[in-house]
Structure formats: C-alpha cells, structure tokens
Write a protein that holds these residues in place. Sequence first.
Motif, mmCIF file in Angstrom:
data_model
loop_
_atom_site.group_PDB
_atom_site.id
_atom_site.type_symbol
_atom_site.label_atom_id
_atom_site.label_comp_id
_atom_site.label_asym_id
_atom_site.label_seq_id
_atom_site.Cartn_x
_atom_site.Cartn_y
_atom_site.Cartn_z
ATOM 1 N N UNK A 97 0.918 -1.103 0.096
ATOM 2 C CA UNK A 97 0.039 0.006 -0.006
ATOM 3 C C UNK A 97 0.918 1.089 0.008
ATOM 4 N N UNK A 98 1.176 2.119 -0.998
ATOM 5 C CA UNK A 98 1.772 3.085 -1.096
ATOM 6 C C UNK A 98 0.693 4.296 -1.276
ATOM 7 N N UNK A 99 1.190 5.353 -1.032
ATOM 8 C CA UNK A 99 0.455 6.617 -0.962
ATOM 9 C C UNK A 99 1.419 7.774 -1.549
ATOM 10 N N UNK A 100 0.698 8.422 -2.409
ATOM 11 C CA UNK A 100 1.292 9.594 -3.196
ATOM 12 C C UNK A 100 0.635 10.770 -2.715
ATOM 13 N N UNK A 101 1.202 11.721 -2.338
ATOM 14 C CA UNK A 101 0.802 13.218 -1.931
ATOM 15 C C UNK A 101 1.368 14.155 -2.983
ATOM 16 N N UNK B 214 4.308 21.161 -0.713
ATOM 17 C CA UNK B 214 4.961 20.098 0.026
ATOM 18 C C UNK B 214 6.254 20.772 0.722
ATOM 19 N N UNK B 215 6.258 21.132 1.984
ATOM 20 C CA UNK B 215 7.585 21.493 2.661
ATOM 21 C C UNK B 215 8.013 20.404 3.206
ATOM 22 N N UNK B 216 9.454 20.321 2.932
ATOM 23 C CA UNK B 216 10.042 19.081 3.553
ATOM 24 C C UNK B 216 10.883 19.155 4.524
ATOM 25 N N UNK B 217 11.126 20.353 5.013
ATOM 26 C CA UNK B 217 11.981 20.830 5.981
ATOM 27 C C UNK B 217 13.375 20.438 5.774
ATOM 28 N N UNK B 218 14.031 20.394 4.733
ATOM 29 C CA UNK B 218 15.269 19.999 4.399
ATOM 30 C C UNK B 218 15.778 21.212 3.580
ATOM 31 N N UNK B 219 17.042 21.619 4.163
ATOM 32 C CA UNK B 219 17.843 22.623 3.551
ATOM 33 C C UNK B 219 18.219 22.316 1.955
ATOM 34 N N UNK B 220 18.583 21.393 1.713
ATOM 35 C CA UNK B 220 18.746 21.105 0.253
ATOM 36 C C UNK B 220 17.773 21.066 -0.497
ATOM 37 N N UNK B 221 16.476 20.772 -0.324
ATOM 38 C CA UNK B 221 15.173 20.530 -1.010
ATOM 39 C C UNK B 221 14.116 21.103 -0.093
ATOM 40 N N UNK B 222 13.852 22.477 0.008
ATOM 41 C CA UNK B 222 12.890 22.970 1.135
ATOM 42 C C UNK B 222 11.358 22.610 0.382
ATOM 43 N N UNK C 117 5.521 13.421 -3.057
ATOM 44 C CA UNK C 117 6.036 12.457 -1.924
ATOM 45 C C UNK C 117 5.272 11.057 -1.860
ATOM 46 N N UNK C 118 5.946 10.157 -1.934
ATOM 47 C CA UNK C 118 5.518 8.785 -1.738
ATOM 48 C C UNK C 118 5.795 8.062 -0.406
ATOM 49 N N UNK C 119 4.962 7.358 0.118
ATOM 50 C CA UNK C 119 5.130 6.690 1.445
ATOM 51 C C UNK C 119 4.670 5.081 1.101
ATOM 52 N N UNK C 120 5.309 4.389 1.953
ATOM 53 C CA UNK C 120 5.092 3.066 1.897
ATOM 54 C C UNK C 120 4.069 2.870 2.759
#
Length: 80
Positions: free
Chosen positions: A30-34, A39-47, A52-55
């Motif tokens: 079951x995967x989910x795609x948003x 979408x804010x990632x909270x990562x400096x390299x890719x804000x 986003x795909x989740x397992x």
Amino acid sequence: MKYTKIASSLLFLASVASHSAFATASKAPMTTIFYGGPIITMENKQPTAEAVVTSQYGKIVYVGTEQEALKQVRLQTLLF
C-alpha cells in the motif's frame, strides 16, 4: 440542519466500513502519493517538493517531481 449533517456523516462512515469489510487483500504494498499542493520538506537542500510517496508503513520512499513519483508508484506495484 444539524440532524442532516449527523445523518450524512453516519451514512458516510457506514459506507466506508462496508467497503473495507469487503475489500480483498492485495499482495501489492500500500503506497500513498501526496501531490497537488505545496509540500514543505524541512530539508535545507530541497525545501519544497511537488510530490511525496510513502510506503504502507508510512516510510517516505520518494520526494521530488510528480512525474517521477507516479513512476515510483507504478514500479512498486509491478514488483509485487
């Protein structure tokens, strides 16, 4: 008006419960795609990201463009 909202909420919950009761088990994870919004990632390299795909366990397996995310979902379903 208040009873109409309550009744419609109960009807919705009953339909969801009946659908899940008759759902068949699938071997595919079951995967989910948003996607479709910011979408804010909270990562400096890719804000920010387009998708986003989740397992099935909630683990993030992909962050990036919408097209690549859709490819990731197709790839995961083909593997199982």
